[in-house]
Design a protein around this motif. Structure first.
Motif, mmCIF file in Angstrom:
data_model
loop_
_atom_site.group_PDB
_atom_site.id
_atom_site.type_symbol
_atom_site.label_atom_id
_atom_site.label_comp_id
_atom_site.label_asym_id
_atom_site.label_seq_id
_atom_site.Cartn_x
_atom_site.Cartn_y
_atom_site.Cartn_z
ATOM 1 N N ASN A 30 56.513 67.876 -4.945
ATOM 2 C CA ASN A 30 55.903 68.028 -5.708
ATOM 3 C C ASN A 30 54.405 66.848 -6.844
ATOM 4 O OD1 ASN A 30 56.558 66.375 -8.316
ATOM 5 N ND2 ASN A 30 58.066 67.631 -8.597
ATOM 6 N N GLU A 31 53.815 67.032 -7.859
ATOM 7 C CA GLU A 31 52.606 66.325 -7.884
ATOM 8 C C GLU A 31 53.707 65.294 -7.885
ATOM 9 O OE1 GLU A 31 53.158 69.463 -8.977
ATOM 10 O OE2 GLU A 31 51.179 70.825 -8.531
ATOM 11 N N LYS A 32 54.540 64.744 -8.726
ATOM 12 C CA LYS A 32 55.143 63.598 -9.359
ATOM 13 C C LYS A 32 56.123 63.021 -8.087
ATOM 14 C CE LYS A 32 55.248 65.650 -14.055
ATOM 15 N NZ LYS A 32 56.399 65.025 -14.548
ATOM 16 N N GLY A 33 55.617 63.671 -6.818
ATOM 17 C CA GLY A 33 56.320 62.813 -6.008
ATOM 18 C C GLY A 33 58.102 63.231 -5.740
ATOM 19 N N LEU A 34 59.098 64.477 -7.004
ATOM 20 C CA LEU A 34 60.260 64.898 -6.302
ATOM 21 C C LEU A 34 60.202 65.703 -5.452
ATOM 22 C CD1 LEU A 34 60.127 63.944 -10.390
ATOM 23 C CD2 LEU A 34 60.857 63.294 -8.608
ATOM 24 N N VAL A 35 61.361 66.136 -5.224
ATOM 25 C CA VAL A 35 61.893 67.345 -4.142
ATOM 26 C C VAL A 35 61.997 68.378 -5.359
ATOM 27 C CG1 VAL A 35 63.005 67.672 -2.035
ATOM 28 C CG2 VAL A 35 62.524 65.396 -2.614
ATOM 29 N N GLU A 36 61.826 69.203 -4.936
ATOM 30 C CA GLU A 36 62.183 70.459 -5.135
ATOM 31 C C GLU A 36 62.499 71.457 -4.130
ATOM 32 O OE1 GLU A 36 58.408 72.005 -7.696
ATOM 33 O OE2 GLU A 36 58.828 70.655 -9.290
ATOM 34 N N VAL A 37 63.634 71.803 -4.203
ATOM 35 C CA VAL A 37 64.390 72.535 -3.071
ATOM 36 C C VAL A 37 63.763 74.245 -3.302
ATOM 37 C CG1 VAL A 37 66.113 73.332 -1.937
ATOM 38 C CG2 VAL A 37 66.056 71.090 -2.420
ATOM 39 N N LYS A 38 63.781 74.874 -2.481
ATOM 40 C CA LYS A 38 63.364 76.627 -3.009
ATOM 41 C C LYS A 38 63.665 77.296 -2.091
ATOM 42 C CE LYS A 38 59.321 75.273 -5.577
ATOM 43 N NZ LYS A 38 59.414 75.047 -6.636
ATOM 44 N N SER A 39 64.174 77.078 -0.999
ATOM 45 C CA SER A 39 64.803 78.448 -0.540
ATOM 46 C C SER A 39 65.950 77.248 0.362
ATOM 47 C CB SER A 39 63.918 79.790 0.350
ATOM 48 O OG SER A 39 63.560 79.340 1.696
ATOM 49 N N VAL A 40 67.495 78.180 0.847
ATOM 50 C CA VAL A 40 67.916 77.382 2.006
ATOM 51 C C VAL A 40 68.842 79.016 2.670
ATOM 52 C CG1 VAL A 40 70.011 76.214 2.140
ATOM 53 C CG2 VAL A 40 68.989 75.465 0.624
ATOM 54 N N THR A 41 68.621 78.948 3.952
ATOM 55 C CA THR A 41 68.785 80.241 4.282
ATOM 56 C C THR A 41 69.413 79.635 5.644
ATOM 57 O OG1 THR A 41 66.992 79.814 6.063
ATOM 58 C CG2 THR A 41 67.102 81.284 3.639
ATOM 59 N N GLY A 42 70.625 80.860 6.473
ATOM 60 C CA GLY A 42 71.456 80.123 7.581
ATOM 61 C C GLY A 42 72.507 79.671 6.937
ATOM 62 N N GLY A 43 73.349 80.319 8.185
ATOM 63 C CA GLY A 43 74.862 78.697 8.278
ATOM 64 C C GLY A 43 75.543 79.438 6.953
ATOM 65 N N SER A 44 76.837 78.649 7.010
ATOM 66 C CA SER A 44 77.984 79.087 6.035
ATOM 67 C C SER A 44 77.313 78.128 4.463
ATOM 68 C CB SER A 44 79.221 77.945 6.601
ATOM 69 O OG SER A 44 79.085 76.998 6.505
ATOM 70 N N THR A 45 78.071 78.613 3.981
ATOM 71 C CA THR A 45 77.809 77.852 2.444
ATOM 72 C C THR A 45 78.306 76.556 2.343
ATOM 73 O OG1 THR A 45 78.305 80.046 1.529
ATOM 74 C CG2 THR A 45 78.854 77.918 -0.137
ATOM 75 N N ALA A 46 78.767 76.167 3.207
ATOM 76 C CA ALA A 46 79.316 74.692 3.312
ATOM 77 C C ALA A 46 77.614 73.672 4.120
ATOM 78 C CB ALA A 46 80.414 73.733 3.855
ATOM 79 N N LEU A 47 77.954 74.520 4.849
ATOM 80 C CA LEU A 47 76.811 73.877 5.915
ATOM 81 C C LEU A 47 75.608 73.763 4.891
ATOM 82 C CD1 LEU A 47 76.342 75.406 9.116
ATOM 83 C CD2 LEU A 47 77.616 73.330 8.450
ATOM 84 N N GLN A 48 75.036 75.206 4.140
ATOM 85 C CA GLN A 48 73.515 75.001 3.287
ATOM 86 C C GLN A 48 73.880 73.845 2.326
ATOM 87 O OE1 GLN A 48 73.311 79.063 1.595
ATOM 88 N NE2 GLN A 48 73.218 79.640 3.316
ATOM 89 N N ASP A 49 75.038 74.132 1.621
ATOM 90 C CA ASP A 49 74.957 72.773 0.491
ATOM 91 C C ASP A 49 74.923 70.983 1.133
ATOM 92 O OD1 ASP A 49 75.609 74.937 -1.170
ATOM 93 O OD2 ASP A 49 78.336 74.600 -0.826
#
Length: 85
Positions: A30-49
């Motif tokens: 973002n404009e402040k240089g911080l990470v914002e996750v928008k989406s996570v797709t594919g794989g198992s829940t543990a892999l996504q996490d």
């Protein structure tokens, strides 16, 4: 990318059970240089996490600039989890 590679950890249970897959994480610096996750797709829940954890651990960065003003920049990073078994 160096941070992502250095901090990559295959979830132990998933590795032991030969769970593989491709996880895609879309995020914004973002404009402040911080990470914002928008989406996570594919794989198992543990892999996504794990993929999300890795991205969220990215330290504060310099934001993108446009016309002398900070702007949010979108990124997409694929994680390929393969056990080699």
């Amino acid at each position: 990318m160096q941070h992502i590679i250095k901090n990559f950890k295959y979830p132990a249970t998933e590795y032991k059970n030969n769970v593989q897959g491709k996880v895609v994480v879309e995020f914004v610096i973002n404009e402040k240089g911080l990470v914002e996750v928008k989406s996570v797709t594919g794989g198992s829940t543990a892999l996504q996490d794990e993929a999300k954890r890795n991205i969220m651990a990215i330290p504060k960065m310099k934001p993108g600039m446009m016309g002398g003003k900070p702007r949010a920049i979108k990124y997409t990073v694929p994680f390929n989890f393969k056990t080699g078994k």
